[in-house]
Design a protein around this motif. Structure first.
Motif, PDB file in Angstrom:
ATOM      1  N   ASN A 277       0.563  -1.342   0.419  1.00  0.00           N
ATOM      2  CA  ASN A 277      -0.322  -0.281  -0.022  1.00  0.00           C
ATOM      3  C   ASN A 277       1.141   1.175  -0.148  1.00  0.00           C
ATOM      4  O   ASN A 277       0.512   2.523   0.245  1.00  0.00           O
ATOM      5  N   HIS A 278       1.752   1.118  -0.151  1.00  0.00           N
ATOM      6  CA  HIS A 278       3.344   2.106  -0.417  1.00  0.00           C
ATOM      7  C   HIS A 278       2.472   3.917  -1.102  1.00  0.00           C
ATOM      8  O   HIS A 278       3.112   4.918  -0.715  1.00  0.00           O
ATOM      9  N   LYS A 279       2.156   2.996  -2.298  1.00  0.00           N
ATOM     10  CA  LYS A 279       1.665   4.735  -3.150  1.00  0.00           C
ATOM     11  C   LYS A 279       0.303   4.485  -3.081  1.00  0.00           C
ATOM     12  O   LYS A 279      -0.061   5.729  -3.226  1.00  0.00           O
ATOM     13  N   ASP A 280      -0.629   4.450  -2.456  1.00  0.00           N
ATOM     14  CA  ASP A 280      -1.654   4.567  -1.586  1.00  0.00           C
ATOM     15  C   ASP A 280      -1.767   5.363  -0.747  1.00  0.00           C
ATOM     16  O   ASP A 280      -1.272   5.199   0.455  1.00  0.00           O
ATOM     17  N   LYS A 281      -1.907   7.023  -0.811  1.00  0.00           N
ATOM     18  CA  LYS A 281      -1.882   7.615   0.129  1.00  0.00           C
ATOM     19  C   LYS A 281      -3.373   7.945   1.327  1.00  0.00           C
ATOM     20  O   LYS A 281      -3.131   8.008   2.448  1.00  0.00           O
ATOM     21  N   GLY A 282      -4.413   6.690   0.803  1.00  0.00           N
ATOM     22  CA  GLY A 282      -5.723   6.718   1.787  1.00  0.00           C
ATOM     23  C   GLY A 282      -4.775   5.529   2.535  1.00  0.00           C
ATOM     24  O   GLY A 282      -5.395   5.585   4.189  1.00  0.00           O
ATOM     25  N   LYS A 283      -4.445   4.604   2.525  1.00  0.00           N
ATOM     26  CA  LYS A 283      -3.929   3.118   2.994  1.00  0.00           C
ATOM     27  C   LYS A 283      -3.549   3.412   3.901  1.00  0.00           C
ATOM     28  O   LYS A 283      -2.711   3.292   4.523  1.00  0.00           O
ATOM     29  N   ILE A 284      -1.260   3.932   3.045  1.00  0.00           N
ATOM     30  CA  ILE A 284      -0.653   4.359   3.461  1.00  0.00           C
ATOM     31  C   ILE A 284      -0.696   4.677   5.405  1.00  0.00           C
ATOM     32  O   ILE A 284      -0.056   4.381   5.999  1.00  0.00           O
ATOM     33  N   PHE A 285      -1.683   5.652   5.344  1.00  0.00           N
ATOM     34  CA  PHE A 285      -1.495   6.215   6.705  1.00  0.00           C
ATOM     35  C   PHE A 285      -1.981   5.976   7.947  1.00  0.00           C
ATOM     36  O   PHE A 285      -1.721   5.722   8.444  1.00  0.00           O
ATOM     37  N   MET A 286      -2.638   4.207   7.715  1.00  0.00           N
ATOM     38  CA  MET A 286      -2.667   3.467   8.467  1.00  0.00           C
ATOM     39  C   MET A 286      -1.424   2.593   9.341  1.00  0.00           C
ATOM     40  O   MET A 286      -1.656   1.666   9.868  1.00  0.00           O
ATOM     41  N   ALA A 287      -0.068   2.667   8.373  1.00  0.00           N
ATOM     42  CA  ALA A 287       0.871   2.070   8.193  1.00  0.00           C
ATOM     43  C   ALA A 287       1.385   2.267  10.482  1.00  0.00           C
ATOM     44  O   ALA A 287       2.009   1.325  10.592  1.00  0.00           O
ATOM     45  N   LYS A 288       1.504   3.763  10.486  1.00  0.00           N
ATOM     46  CA  LYS A 288       2.061   3.767  11.069  1.00  0.00           C
ATOM     47  C   LYS A 288       1.681   2.959  13.157  1.00  0.00           C
ATOM     48  O   LYS A 288       1.780   3.111  13.866  1.00  0.00           O
ATOM     49  N   TYR A 289      -0.137   3.474  12.426  1.00  0.00           N
ATOM     50  CA  TYR A 289      -0.776   2.545  13.237  1.00  0.00           C
ATOM     51  C   TYR A 289      -0.614   0.829  13.916  1.00  0.00           C
ATOM     52  O   TYR A 289      -0.783   0.087  14.879  1.00  0.00           O
ATOM     53  N   TYR A 290      -0.406   0.024  12.618  1.00  0.00           N
ATOM     54  CA  TYR A 290       0.524  -1.632  12.586  1.00  0.00           C
ATOM     55  C   TYR A 290       1.519  -1.711  13.592  1.00  0.00           C
ATOM     56  O   TYR A 290       2.064  -2.144  13.686  1.00  0.00           O
ATOM     57  N   CYS A 291       2.792   0.114  13.077  1.00  0.00           N
ATOM     58  CA  CYS A 291       3.515  -0.202  13.665  1.00  0.00           C
ATOM     59  C   CYS A 291       3.325   0.019  14.928  1.00  0.00           C
ATOM     60  O   CYS A 291       4.856  -0.481  15.836  1.00  0.00           O
ATOM     61  N   VAL A 292       2.569   0.503  15.390  1.00  0.00           N
ATOM     62  CA  VAL A 292       1.895   0.999  17.228  1.00  0.00           C
ATOM     63  C   VAL A 292       1.668  -0.211  17.287  1.00  0.00           C
ATOM     64  O   VAL A 292       2.852  -0.696  18.898  1.00  0.00           O
ATOM     65  N   ARG A 293       1.480  -1.561  17.022  1.00  0.00           N
ATOM     66  CA  ARG A 293       0.591  -2.835  17.208  1.00  0.00           C
ATOM     67  C   ARG A 293       2.214  -3.574  17.422  1.00  0.00           C
ATOM     68  O   ARG A 293       1.925  -4.258  18.678  1.00  0.00           O
ATOM     69  N   LEU A 294       2.788  -2.954  16.840  1.00  0.00           N
ATOM     70  CA  LEU A 294       4.776  -3.918  16.811  1.00  0.00           C
ATOM     71  C   LEU A 294       5.502  -3.753  17.867  1.00  0.00           C
ATOM     72  O   LEU A 294       5.913  -4.078  18.795  1.00  0.00           O
ATOM     73  N   HIS A 295       5.130  -1.881  18.027  1.00  0.00           N
ATOM     74  CA  HIS A 295       5.428  -1.222  19.055  1.00  0.00           C
ATOM     75  C   HIS A 295       5.538  -1.653  20.492  1.00  0.00           C
ATOM     76  O   HIS A 295       5.700  -2.286  21.255  1.00  0.00           O
ATOM     77  N   ALA A 296       3.520  -2.261  20.564  1.00  0.00           N
ATOM     78  CA  ALA A 296       3.497  -2.465  21.804  1.00  0.00           C
ATOM     79  C   ALA A 296       3.493  -4.046  22.582  1.00  0.00           C
ATOM     80  O   ALA A 296       3.979  -3.975  23.098  1.00  0.00           O
ATOM     81  N   LEU A 297       2.970  -4.923  21.358  1.00  0.00           N
ATOM     82  CA  LEU A 297       3.596  -6.311  21.858  1.00  0.00           C
ATOM     83  C   LEU A 297       4.531  -6.233  21.695  1.00  0.00           C
ATOM     84  O   LEU A 297       5.210  -6.791  22.337  1.00  0.00           O
ATOM     85  N   PHE A 298       5.857  -5.490  21.656  1.00  0.00           N
ATOM     86  CA  PHE A 298       7.045  -5.930  20.939  1.00  0.00           C
ATOM     87  C   PHE A 298       7.161  -5.924  22.986  1.00  0.00           C
ATOM     88  O   PHE A 298       7.748  -6.455  23.555  1.00  0.00           O
ATOM     89  N   GLY A 299       7.260  -4.425  23.042  1.00  0.00           N
ATOM     90  CA  GLY A 299       7.071  -4.233  24.926  1.00  0.00           C
ATOM     91  C   GLY A 299       7.282  -4.800  25.596  1.00  0.00           C
ATOM     92  O   GLY A 299       7.065  -5.128  27.256  1.00  0.00           O
ATOM     93  N   ALA A 300       5.748  -4.857  24.981  1.00  0.00           N
ATOM     94  CA  ALA A 300       4.569  -6.256  26.379  1.00  0.00           C
ATOM     95  C   ALA A 300       5.258  -7.811  26.662  1.00  0.00           C
ATOM     96  O   ALA A 300       5.388  -7.747  27.411  1.00  0.00           O
ATOM     97  N   ALA A 301       6.364  -7.671  25.504  1.00  0.00           N
ATOM     98  CA  ALA A 301       6.468  -9.440  25.589  1.00  0.00           C
ATOM     99  C   ALA A 301       7.916  -8.972  26.202  1.00  0.00           C
ATOM    100  O   ALA A 301       8.499  -9.913  26.424  1.00  0.00           O
ATOM    101  N   LEU A 302       8.382  -8.149  26.129  1.00  0.00           N
ATOM    102  CA  LEU A 302       9.704  -7.801  26.734  1.00  0.00           C
ATOM    103  C   LEU A 302       9.802  -7.771  28.237  1.00  0.00           C
ATOM    104  O   LEU A 302      10.371  -8.530  29.297  1.00  0.00           O
ATOM    105  N   VAL A 303       9.142  -7.035  27.995  1.00  0.00           N
ATOM    106  CA  VAL A 303       7.861  -7.154  30.146  1.00  0.00           C
ATOM    107  C   VAL A 303       7.922  -8.166  30.649  1.00  0.00           C
ATOM    108  O   VAL A 303       8.149  -8.928  31.225  1.00  0.00           O
ATOM    109  N   ALA A 304       6.326  -9.055  29.739  1.00  0.00           N
ATOM    110  CA  ALA A 304       6.763  -9.988  30.668  1.00  0.00           C
ATOM    111  C   ALA A 304       7.560 -11.503  30.681  1.00  0.00           C
ATOM    112  O   ALA A 304       7.892 -11.932  31.190  1.00  0.00           O
ATOM    113  N   GLY A 305       8.917 -11.122  29.495  1.00  0.00           N
ATOM    114  CA  GLY A 305      10.264 -11.906  29.759  1.00  0.00           C
ATOM    115  C   GLY A 305      10.722 -11.642  31.044  1.00  0.00           C
ATOM    116  O   GLY A 305      11.178 -12.257  31.621  1.00  0.00           O
ATOM    117  N   LEU A 306      10.730 -10.315  30.924  1.00  0.00           N
ATOM    118  CA  LEU A 306      11.599 -10.139  32.214  1.00  0.00           C
ATOM    119  C   LEU A 306      11.050 -10.053  32.985  1.00  0.00           C
ATOM    120  O   LEU A 306      12.025 -10.560  34.505  1.00  0.00           O
TER     121      LEU A 306
END
Length: 323
Positions: A277-306
């Motif tokens: 979707n990198h060429k579609d301005k309407g859809k690519i807007f949501m890319a950062k929110y998918y990255c937020v999901r990755l950030h939050a889940l990866f962070g939660a996994a780090l916390v749970a592991g520690l």
């Protein structure tokens, strides 16, 4: 033109939701929680009161970042057609800027209080560096984001600076002032910095044309969206490669490696979504929110592991780096 027409059809409620950017506040939650979990692994200590003071203070400072960024992008014209800009929504540049700096002062007072209570000067110095990174990222006369330096500043601010500072604040007391900075917290901070920077990088995909018009030379303006999608793919691959390299070095507990590896499907989702979707301005807007999901889940996994490593009383002993 089609994208602009779509934006005009967006309801005011949706614009307000976008302006608030609530999911983005995970960048306040994750460094703090990872830092506190690393401190718990090292010391077995956790102060709920100090944690929530730091959380509120962090949210205030992130709000300053968002509001002041809207003001300064409004000044340069970068947000001229950005309907979800706070300045465009409320119609007051001055009011937005005053509110932003009031929130910064309140947030920094909270951080200072926590540092004084913990008796840890190193922490407030690191947090000051993180705030300075935010300032020179967007505020005049620096505006280093216009030179394409936003991602390195974001990495440093939320990764090594903030995560390590929160570790020191949540693991220190007046009786225990010499908490060691370990390879564990430094490794975790690198991973947090990477996922945070990926959010910022992907937030520019739908703004390339507007940024170029006002001379904001973000990495995506320089690279273009197609090569930018390749950068996203390599960034996600680097994240998981670094995770396993850290695991082999035993800087992080095996529980962290295992749980973080389980987030790889969301990493793959980020890559595929951007590629498609990198060429579609309407859809690519949501890319950062998918990255937020990755950030939050990866962070939660780090916390749970520690936390798991501490609870199971494993033989994992964080390596001393600085004392």
């Amino acid at each position: 033109m089609h994208h602009q027409a779509n934006e005009e059809d967006v309801s005011r409620a949706t614009l307000i939701w976008r302006a608030i950017k609530l999911p983005i506040y995970s960048v306040a939650l994750v460094p703090l929680t990872v830092g506190s979990a690393a401190a718990y692994l090292q010391t077995g200590m956790f102060s709920a009161r100090r944690y929530f003071v730091l959380l509120i203070s962090s949210v205030l400072i992130i709000t300053w970042l968002n509001l002041s960024n809207d003001v300064y992008d409004f000044d340069t014209g970068a947000d001229k057609n950005k309907t979800e800009s706070v300045v465009n929504l409320v119609g007051s540049r001055t009011g937005t800027l005053v509110a932003a700096y009031l929130l910064l002062v309140l947030g920094f007072v909270g951080l200072t209080w926590a540092s004084v209570e913990a008796g840890n000067l190193r922490a407030i110095m690191l947090l000051t560096c993180a705030v300075i990174c935010g300032y020179i990222y967007q505020c005049p006369p620096f505006r280093l984001s216009y030179q394409g330096l936003g991602e390195p500043l974001c990495f440093a601010a939320f990764g090594p600076f903030a995560t390590t500072a929160f570790y020191l604040l949540l693991g220190s007391t007046r009786e225990n002032l010499c908490l060691s900075i370990t390879a564990t917290v430094l490794s975790a901070s690198l991973l947090v910095g990477l996922t945070t920077s990926l959010i910022l990088f992907c937030s520019h995909f739908h703004q390339v044309e507007g940024d170029r018009n006002v001379g904001k030379m973000s990495p995506l303006v320089r690279l273009g969206t197609e090569r930018g999608s390749v950068v996203v793919k390599w960034a996600v691959m680097t994240l998981y490669s670094l995770l396993f390299a850290i695991g082999l070095s035993r800087a992080l507990p095996l529980s962290c490696i295992f749980l973080c590896a389980m987030t790889s499907p969301i990493g793959k989702l980020v890559v595929s979504y951007v590629e498609e979707n990198h060429k579609d301005k309407g859809k690519i807007f949501m890319a950062k929110y998918y990255c937020v999901r990755l950030h939050a889940l990866f962070g939660a996994a780090l916390v749970a592991g520690l936390i798991t490593a501490r609870i199971l009383v494993t033989k994992h002993i964080p390596k001393l780096v600085f004392q």
